[in-house]
Design a protein around this motif. Structure first.
Motif, PDB file in Angstrom:
ATOM      1  N   TRP A 154      79.487   9.059  75.759  1.00 33.76           N
ATOM      2  CA  TRP A 154      80.705   8.281  75.996  1.00 33.76           C
ATOM      3  C   TRP A 154      80.828   7.930  77.468  1.00 33.76           C
ATOM      4  O   TRP A 154      80.070   8.447  78.307  1.00 33.76           O
ATOM      5  N   ASP A 163      79.331  -0.889  66.104  1.00 36.23           N
ATOM      6  CA  ASP A 163      80.206  -0.733  67.264  1.00 36.23           C
ATOM      7  C   ASP A 163      81.221   0.361  66.934  1.00 36.23           C
ATOM      8  O   ASP A 163      82.100   0.170  66.086  1.00 36.23           O
ATOM      9  N   ALA A 164      81.109   1.503  67.591  1.00 31.08           N
ATOM     10  CA  ALA A 164      81.956   2.651  67.269  1.00 31.08           C
ATOM     11  C   ALA A 164      83.435   2.372  67.491  1.00 31.08           C
ATOM     12  O   ALA A 164      84.293   2.936  66.804  1.00 31.08           O
ATOM     13  N   CYS A 170      80.558   8.138  70.824  1.00 30.95           N
ATOM     14  CA  CYS A 170      79.556   7.842  69.801  1.00 30.95           C
ATOM     15  C   CYS A 170      78.826   9.130  69.453  1.00 30.95           C
ATOM     16  O   CYS A 170      78.468   9.900  70.355  1.00 30.95           O
ATOM     17  N   VAL A 225      83.295   9.474  66.872  1.00 28.75           N
ATOM     18  CA  VAL A 225      83.240   8.518  65.767  1.00 28.75           C
ATOM     19  C   VAL A 225      81.994   8.867  64.950  1.00 28.75           C
ATOM     20  O   VAL A 225      80.868   8.565  65.353  1.00 28.75           O
ATOM     21  N   SER A 263      73.036  -0.372  63.125  1.00 29.00           N
ATOM     22  CA  SER A 263      73.783   0.070  64.304  1.00 29.00           C
ATOM     23  C   SER A 263      75.162  -0.575  64.269  1.00 29.00           C
ATOM     24  O   SER A 263      75.297  -1.752  63.925  1.00 29.00           O
ATOM     25  N   GLY A 292      75.178   4.122  73.808  1.00 30.59           N
ATOM     26  CA  GLY A 292      74.892   4.189  72.381  1.00 30.59           C
ATOM     27  C   GLY A 292      74.002   5.364  72.056  1.00 30.59           C
ATOM     28  O   GLY A 292      73.400   5.983  72.951  1.00 30.59           O
ATOM     29  N   SER A 347      75.218   4.074  66.780  1.00 27.60           N
ATOM     30  CA  SER A 347      76.472   3.433  67.173  1.00 27.60           C
ATOM     31  C   SER A 347      76.454   3.218  68.678  1.00 27.60           C
ATOM     32  O   SER A 347      75.730   3.893  69.413  1.00 27.60           O
ATOM     33  N   TYR A 348      77.250   2.264  69.106  1.00 28.22           N
ATOM     34  CA  TYR A 348      77.334   1.948  70.535  1.00 28.22           C
ATOM     35  C   TYR A 348      78.778   1.627  70.869  1.00 28.22           C
ATOM     36  O   TYR A 348      79.621   1.412  69.975  1.00 28.22           O
ATOM     37  N   SER A 349      79.083   1.596  72.171  1.00 36.16           N
ATOM     38  CA  SER A 349      80.444   1.258  72.582  1.00 36.16           C
ATOM     39  C   SER A 349      80.454   0.707  73.999  1.00 36.16           C
ATOM     40  O   SER A 349      79.678   1.144  74.851  1.00 36.16           O
ATOM     41  N   THR A 354      85.557   6.091  74.020  1.00 35.12           N
ATOM     42  CA  THR A 354      85.052   6.110  72.646  1.00 35.12           C
ATOM     43  C   THR A 354      83.791   6.968  72.609  1.00 35.12           C
ATOM     44  O   THR A 354      82.839   6.713  73.334  1.00 35.12           O
TER      45      THR A 354
END
Length: 240
Positions: A236, A72-73, A94, A60, A70, A115, A85-87, A92
């Motif tokens: 990830w 949310d991916a 990042c 992403v 920042s 993240g 980005s974070y997840s 997912t």
């Protein structure tokens, strides 16, 4: 380089990878579309990235603007302006792109949130690391951080106004600067540690490479200017 939980995967790409398509100063594994490399070469490299490293999904990507934003991916469907980005979602990926700026990989010790931040000198002093940490909604002592490859202090001359910005925010940044022959040099790694330690983060690794000096390994904007490619830094979670 992974001292994170076993289900958390980290990757910093090399400048050169067998099968890479970029030519000239972008030789050969540039992953950025905004640096005047051929679009077809970059897209071929991104496809190679996916296949070579067996990524669970395409990264992403975000449009990095040296901000403190920042995202949310897992929740975005198109490229947005952000620098971290974070997840909390498995699979997912990042990602950020760099060529001297500091990639900051973060996960919680449970391995349930990951993240990454793109921390150049502007983003770092403006709070990009703080923004990413706050996305985790946990205590700093419950976080683990890896500092990816960035420019080293003696290769990173900055102006006095940069030092003033840092010190006006936090006097503890004084330790991040040295003065040689009336020139200031900033240690991005140490600046990141100052921020992280202010949150109580103690599990920190990395911070010992130099994108400027290690030209065989890394792209460097400070060294190569507009002709510099970009490395990707990805994090990830996988199911064990």
């Amino acid at each position: 380089m992974n001292f994170f939980p076993n289900n958390v995967k980290l990757l910093s790409t090399p400048r050169i990878l067998e099968g890479g398509s970029s030519e000239g100063s972008f030789n050969n594994f540039n992953l950025a579309l905004h640096v005047n490399d051929k679009k077809s070469s970059v897209l071929a490299n991104r496809d190679l990235l996916l296949r070579c490293y067996n990524l669970p999904s395409a990264p992403v990507w975000i449009n990095q603007t040296h901000s403190n934003k920042s995202v949310d991916a897992a929740s975005i469907s198109s490229i947005v302006d952000a620098d971290a980005s974070y997840s909390k979602k498995l699979g997912t990926v990042c990602g950020v792109l760099t060529a001297d700026c500091l990639p900051v990989f973060i996960c919680n010790k449970e391995g349930t949130t990951v993240g990454i931040a793109h921390a150049g000198w502007r983003g770092l002093v403006d709070g990009i690391i703080e923004s990413l940490i706050e996305s985790f909604n946990c205590k700093g002592e419950d976080l683990m951080v890896h500092l990816g490859p960035a420019i080293s202090q003696l290769s990173f001359e900055v102006g006095g106004e940069v030092k003033s910005q840092y010190l006006s925010k936090n006097k503890n940044f004084e330790s991040c600067f040295i003065d040689l022959n009336n020139k200031y040099y900033l240690d991005l790694y140490e600046a990141a540690r100052v921020v992280l330690k202010s949150f109580g983060v103690s599990s920190i690794s990395g911070g010992d490479r130099c994108t400027y000096k290690e030209s065989d390994q890394y792209f460097s904007y400070r060294r190569d200017g507009k002709c510099s490619g970009r490395m990707a830094h990805l994090i990830w979670m996988e199911r064990l």
